[in-house]
Design a protein around this motif. Structure first.
Motif, PDB file in Angstrom:
ATOM      1  N   UNK A 171      -7.167  -4.840  -8.940  1.00  0.00           N
ATOM      2  CA  UNK A 171      -6.475  -3.913  -9.833  1.00  0.00           C
ATOM      3  C   UNK A 171      -4.998  -3.729  -9.521  1.00  0.00           C
ATOM      4  N   UNK A 172      -4.620  -3.859  -8.263  1.00  0.00           N
ATOM      5  CA  UNK A 172      -3.212  -3.684  -7.912  1.00  0.00           C
ATOM      6  C   UNK A 172      -2.413  -4.893  -8.398  1.00  0.00           C
ATOM      7  N   UNK A 173      -1.189  -4.631  -8.750  1.00  0.00           N
ATOM      8  CA  UNK A 173      -0.325  -5.718  -9.229  1.00  0.00           C
ATOM      9  C   UNK A 173       0.162  -6.553  -8.055  1.00  0.00           C
ATOM     10  N   UNK A 174       0.085  -7.850  -8.225  1.00  0.00           N
ATOM     11  CA  UNK A 174       0.557  -8.740  -7.174  1.00  0.00           C
ATOM     12  C   UNK A 174      -0.402  -8.778  -6.000  1.00  0.00           C
ATOM     13  N   UNK A 182       0.830  -1.206   0.000  1.00  0.00           N
ATOM     14  CA  UNK A 182       0.000   0.000   0.000  1.00  0.00           C
ATOM     15  C   UNK A 182       0.864   1.255   0.000  1.00  0.00           C
ATOM     16  N   UNK A 183       0.425   2.230  -0.778  1.00  0.00           N
ATOM     17  CA  UNK A 183       1.092   3.534  -0.765  1.00  0.00           C
ATOM     18  C   UNK A 183       0.741   4.258   0.530  1.00  0.00           C
ATOM     19  N   UNK A 184       1.557   5.212   0.898  1.00  0.00           N
ATOM     20  CA  UNK A 184       1.338   5.964   2.144  1.00  0.00           C
ATOM     21  C   UNK A 184      -0.039   6.634   2.164  1.00  0.00           C
ATOM     22  N   UNK A 185      -0.447   7.222   1.048  1.00  0.00           N
ATOM     23  CA  UNK A 185      -1.742   7.897   0.996  1.00  0.00           C
ATOM     24  C   UNK A 185      -2.885   6.881   1.150  1.00  0.00           C
ATOM     25  N   UNK A 186      -2.697   5.652   0.672  1.00  0.00           N
ATOM     26  CA  UNK A 186      -3.721   4.626   0.815  1.00  0.00           C
ATOM     27  C   UNK A 186      -3.861   4.194   2.276  1.00  0.00           C
ATOM     28  N   UNK A 245      -3.222  -6.740  -1.283  1.00  0.00           N
ATOM     29  CA  UNK A 245      -4.517  -7.368  -1.068  1.00  0.00           C
ATOM     30  C   UNK A 245      -4.876  -7.360   0.426  1.00  0.00           C
ATOM     31  N   UNK A 246      -5.919  -6.619   0.765  1.00  0.00           N
ATOM     32  CA  UNK A 246      -6.322  -6.490   2.169  1.00  0.00           C
ATOM     33  C   UNK A 246      -7.465  -7.433   2.554  1.00  0.00           C
ATOM     34  N   UNK A 247      -8.141  -7.992   1.574  1.00  0.00           N
ATOM     35  CA  UNK A 247      -9.311  -8.817   1.876  1.00  0.00           C
ATOM     36  C   UNK A 247      -9.011 -10.036   2.754  1.00  0.00           C
TER      37      UNK A 247
END
Length: 181
Positions: free
Chosen positions: A168-171, A80-84, A175-177
């Motif tokens: 949509x994210x690569x890899x 995850x990016x910092x903003x995410x 994945x948070x689910x």
């Protein structure tokens, strides 16, 4: 994924229970307020059921806050990016707060309405602690409605974020689910 990368079982159960309650309450609230007053079911069972499950949502939301405060939370995924991470945290805390505040506004609304027939909670009636005042009722009704739709918007944003990270994210690094399954 190891178990320490997931939320605890009580937190996961409370999460999905709250999700079902909140979505069901918003759907029932929208339905019952859209119906004309001439439909008997609106007042005979829709409002009482909405109130009962609203109180239940408050109780479960309160329990969830206590359980969360006493549980080790998994770290955000490395992908995850910092903003995410920041947006996710803001949305999660706002949803936790509104899961408590919206039912409180509903209780205040019902308690202050001069024609209220009480606040049922399954086998009992809760005491109405506020004085009857239709002006206060109007304020609480507006707050209840606006905050419920705000909560719905946050739930939609939350779900969209989960789906984005899942599909949509690569890899799988973002994945948070699986943390909540």
């Amino acid at each position: 994924m190891t178990r320490h990368d997931c939320y605890t079982l009580p937190m996961r159960l409370l999460h999905w229970t709250r999700a079902a309650l909140i979505l069901g309450l918003i759907a029932l609230g929208w339905t019952m307020t859209s119906l004309p007053d001439s439909i008997a079911a609106k007042f005979e069972w829709m409002y009482p059921v909405h109130k009962e499950f609203g109180v239940l949502a408050f109780v479960i939301g309160t329990i969830a806050l206590v359980v969360r405060s006493r549980s080790a939370l998994p770290h955000h995924p490395a992908g995850l990016a910092r903003w995410e991470v920041m947006l996710s945290s803001i949305v999660q805390y706002a949803m936790l707060a509104l899961a408590i505040i919206v039912p409180v506004m509903g209780y205040a609304m019902s308690s202050s309405f001069t024609q209220s027939d009480g606040v049922p909670f399954f086998v009992t009636d809760l005491p109405e602690l506020l004085p009857k005042n239709d002006r206060a009722f109007a304020v609480f009704a507006l707050a209840h409605k606006v905050l419920a739709y705000t909560l719905l918007a946050l739930v939609a944003l939350h779900v969209m974020g989960v789906l984005k990270h899942r599909f949509l994210d690569r890899g799988r690094a973002a994945d948070v689910l699986p943390r909540m399954l």
